[in-house]
Design an enzyme around this catalytic site. Structure first.
Site, mmCIF file in Angstrom:
data_model
loop_
_atom_site.group_PDB
_atom_site.id
_atom_site.type_symbol
_atom_site.label_atom_id
_atom_site.label_comp_id
_atom_site.label_asym_id
_atom_site.label_seq_id
_atom_site.Cartn_x
_atom_site.Cartn_y
_atom_site.Cartn_z
ATOM 1 N N TYR A 154 -49.594 -7.004 -59.203
ATOM 2 C CA TYR A 154 -48.344 -6.501 -59.516
ATOM 3 C C TYR A 154 -47.316 -7.027 -58.660
ATOM 4 C CZ TYR A 154 -44.611 -2.889 -60.017
ATOM 5 O OH TYR A 154 -43.264 -2.067 -59.938
ATOM 6 N N LYS A 158 -44.423 -9.582 -59.558
ATOM 7 C CA LYS A 158 -42.731 -9.266 -59.275
ATOM 8 C C LYS A 158 -42.117 -10.464 -58.280
ATOM 9 C CE LYS A 158 -42.192 -5.540 -61.526
ATOM 10 N NZ LYS A 158 -41.262 -5.471 -62.464
#
Ligand code: AKB
Length: 342
Positions: A154, A158
């Protein structure tokens, strides 16, 4: 000219809830939402068009392109950090592939109506990767360009999407003169967000909101990180206000593709103490999940948000005590227990 529209992806998630309320109150754009899950009925009536679908579905995006004149996008849809570690490929598909689809959508939308599309992108403290607890303690408040070696899918997603956003904003099709970038990309690196009205799922900062909501419901809660664990948090209304403030900031004032945002940075034990102050009978224990603890340990103890304060006047309303005593506790008590004066 058609009324300009704002597109919110992942609209039925935690941030979408407060954001729709505020955008509907402003009333200057038609609200279009795209999410796999339906909106809460109280929110659904505030939007012009609710599309149940995926950000990976290009046909759904083309339909929006044909029907609306979108000049503002809040791209909130993502798989959070814990969920992403269980299915990293799906996370990459959704978090990166989905963001790429939305950036292309914004680019095309802008070429159609000839105005830049402001693209709001919530990034996260998950982009950071502190190599050890000693370094985390010594580093204190990290700046945007420090320690960006995330240990999570994640966080990597990002960080990369911030770079994709910078590319679309500044260098898109740089070799062909007629395709200048029209995407006005603006990213914010959120700390853990705590809402009084929704409970998160799939994140690793979830221990704080889970502890508060469990206590309010009279349920026992076993916190999955050690009491001394420290990361930054923010009350949801300040997160929504920050998104709206950055969306409205003059482009010329912005110097970073993605800004740190801080508000307070308590340890889990300090969160527990505030929860016990409000709910003296709270049944809180600690059952450390070593792997999730490792992720939270890799996030900074706090962030340096001086650039956001300087460039676009970011100032959170709530500090640690006021977040609990003026927002979280009264709102949560009303929600689970009822009565205006609790
Ligand atoms: C998560 O825990 O994954 C998110 C975040 C900090 O980005 N809440």
């Amino acid at each position: 000219m058609r009324k300009p529209a704002v597109l919110i992806t992942g609209a039925s998630g935690e941030i979408g809830h407060g954001l729709i309320e505020k955008l509907a109150a402003d009333g200057d754009r038609a609200i279009v939402t795209l999410d796999l899950a339906p909106l809460d009925p109280s929110l659904a009536k505030k939007v012009k068009s609710e599309i149940i679908g995926s950000i990976l579905d290009r046909v759904a995006l083309e339909r929006i392109l044909a029907e609306f004149e979108v000049d503002l996008v809040f791209h909130l849809a993502a798989l959070l950090s814990t969920r992403s570690e269980f299915s990293p490929l799906t996370a990459h598909e959704v978090n990166v592939g989905g963001t790429l689809n939305l950036l292309e959508f914004a680019q095309q939308q802008s070429s159609t109506h000839g105005r830049p599309v402001v693209f709001m992108y919530p990034s996260s403290i998950a982009v950071y990767g502190m190599p050890s607890l000693e370094i985390k303690a010594a580093a204190g408040r990290v700046k945007e360009d420090q320690w960006t070696e995330s240990t999570t899918m994640y966080g990597c997603n990002k960080l990369y999407c911030e770079q994709l956003g910078r590319y679309y904003a500044r260098h898109y099709k740089q070799l062909s003169a007629e395709h200048m970038g029209q995407v006005d990309f603006r990213g914010l690196r959120f700390p853990g967000l705590i809402s009084a009205v929704t409970v998160p799922s799939g994140g690793t900062s979830d221990f704080a909101p889970e502890m508060i909501h469990a206590a309010a419901k009279g349920e026992p809660y076993a916190c999955f990180v050690r009491p001394d664990t420290k990361i930054p948090f923010m009350a949801m209304p300040d997160g929504v206000a920050a998104l709206l403030a950055l969306a409205k900031a003059p482009r010329a004032a912005l110097t970073l593709p993605a800004y740190n945002l801080g508000a307070f940075a308590p340890s889990a034990a300090e969160v527990e103490a505030e929860v016990r102050r409000a709910f003296p009978g709270a049944q809180i224990s600690y059952k450390v999940d070593v792997k999730r603890q490792g992720i939270v340990d890799s996030w900074p103890a706090d962030v340096d948000d001086a650039a956001a304060r300087r460039d676009w006047g970011f100032t959170p309303t709530y500090g640690f005590e006021s977040a609990f005593r003026e927002y979280l506790i009264p709102t949560i008590k009303r929600r689970y227990i009822g009565g205006p004066d609790l």
